[in-house]
Design an enzyme around this catalytic site. Structure first.
Site, PDB file in Angstrom:
ATOM      1  N   CYS A  96       0.846  -1.192   0.000  1.00  0.00           N
ATOM      2  CA  CYS A  96       0.000   0.000   0.000  1.00  0.00           C
ATOM      3  C   CYS A  96       0.882   1.242   0.000  1.00  0.00           C
ATOM      4  O   CYS A  96       1.862   1.310   0.749  1.00  0.00           O
ATOM      5  CB  CYS A  96      -0.891  -0.014   1.242  1.00  0.00           C
ATOM      6  SG  CYS A  96      -2.008   1.386   1.368  1.00  0.00           S
ATOM      7  N   HIS A 138      -9.119  -3.691  -2.069  1.00  0.00           N
ATOM      8  CA  HIS A 138      -8.150  -2.927  -1.276  1.00  0.00           C
ATOM      9  C   HIS A 138      -8.517  -1.442  -1.273  1.00  0.00           C
ATOM     10  O   HIS A 138      -8.542  -0.798  -0.218  1.00  0.00           O
ATOM     11  CB  HIS A 138      -6.748  -3.147  -1.867  1.00  0.00           C
ATOM     12  CG  HIS A 138      -5.661  -2.396  -1.189  1.00  0.00           C
ATOM     13  ND1 HIS A 138      -4.707  -3.014  -0.414  1.00  0.00           N
ATOM     14  CD2 HIS A 138      -5.351  -1.073  -1.169  1.00  0.00           C
ATOM     15  CE1 HIS A 138      -3.866  -2.102   0.051  1.00  0.00           C
ATOM     16  NE2 HIS A 138      -4.237  -0.909  -0.402  1.00  0.00           N
ATOM     17  N   GLU A 139      -8.811  -0.899  -2.449  1.00  0.00           N
ATOM     18  CA  GLU A 139      -9.113   0.538  -2.549  1.00  0.00           C
ATOM     19  C   GLU A 139     -10.479   0.875  -1.952  1.00  0.00           C
ATOM     20  O   GLU A 139     -10.633   1.920  -1.309  1.00  0.00           O
ATOM     21  CB  GLU A 139      -9.003   1.015  -3.998  1.00  0.00           C
ATOM     22  CG  GLU A 139      -7.630   0.821  -4.635  1.00  0.00           C
ATOM     23  CD  GLU A 139      -6.464   1.395  -3.846  1.00  0.00           C
ATOM     24  OE1 GLU A 139      -6.648   2.362  -3.076  1.00  0.00           O
ATOM     25  OE2 GLU A 139      -5.345   0.863  -3.986  1.00  0.00           O
ATOM     26  N   HIS A 142     -10.220   1.331   1.684  1.00  0.00           N
ATOM     27  CA  HIS A 142      -9.754   2.677   2.063  1.00  0.00           C
ATOM     28  C   HIS A 142     -10.928   3.649   2.213  1.00  0.00           C
ATOM     29  O   HIS A 142     -10.928   4.494   3.105  1.00  0.00           O
ATOM     30  CB  HIS A 142      -8.787   3.239   1.015  1.00  0.00           C
ATOM     31  CG  HIS A 142      -7.370   2.819   1.191  1.00  0.00           C
ATOM     32  ND1 HIS A 142      -6.624   3.124   2.305  1.00  0.00           N
ATOM     33  CD2 HIS A 142      -6.545   2.121   0.365  1.00  0.00           C
ATOM     34  CE1 HIS A 142      -5.402   2.639   2.162  1.00  0.00           C
ATOM     35  NE2 HIS A 142      -5.333   2.014   0.998  1.00  0.00           N
TER      36      HIS A 142
END
EC number: 3.5.1.88
Length: 174
Positions: A96, A138-139, A142
């Site tokens: 990351c 993953h994004e 966030h």
């Protein structure tokens, strides 16, 4: 275009739950372009807006082609994503831009299907598998204030915390 500052763990900003994008204007387009420039300069494949201090539900992903190049026209700009479907399970070694220098295996869905808007507010559907599916998860994490290190086992999390402390010590002595 401008390079933006990437926010690093353990900043509390990364724990912010991002808000829905409502204005699809030239300012948004500039933010997306700046995010892309920042991501490429940082040698990343994905970047969520919150990682550059923008608490908006938008992210970009630009996987390299076979020649290793990340072509701008291949960049996915995903705004206001919503899960439609998830399938299977895969272990993937993730890193990351907000947690530089640390990589670890994380369990993710193998296939995903999302609905999102592009920079022109057009609604799109995207089905993805393997690396693209992992990057999307993953994004999107966030956007919800979740980091990949939150998904580690207790043992791997302790290893991460130890490595982070060592890295911070080295940076102080520079």
């Amino acid at each position: 275009m401008a390079l933006l500052e990437i926010i690093h763990y353990p900043s509390k900003i990364l724990r912010t739950i991002s808000k829905e994008v409502v204005s699809f204007d030239s300012k948004l387009h500039q933010q997306l372009d700046d995010m892309h420039e920042t991501m490429i300069a940082s040698e990343g494949i994905g970047l969520a807006a919150i990682q550059v201090g923008l608490p908006l539900r938008m992210l970009i992903i630009n996987l390299p082609q076979e020649d290793g190049v990340q072509h701008k026209e291949d960049c996915l700009e995903i705004i206001n994503p919503k899960w439609i479907e998830t399938k299977g399970s895969i272990m993937y070694r993730e890193g990351c831009l907000s947690v530089p220098g640390f990589y670890e295996e994380v369990e993710r869905f193998e296939k995903v299907k999302i609905e999102y808007q592009n920079r022109f507010a057009e609604v799109k559907i995207l089905e993805a598998s393997e690396l693209l599916a992992v990057a999307i998860q993953h994004e999107i994490d966030h956007l919800n204030g979740v980091l990949f290190v939150d998904k580690l086992s207790i043992l791997k999390r302790k290893k991460f915390e130890k490595e982070l402390k060592e890295l911070q010590k080295k940076q102080k002595h520079k």
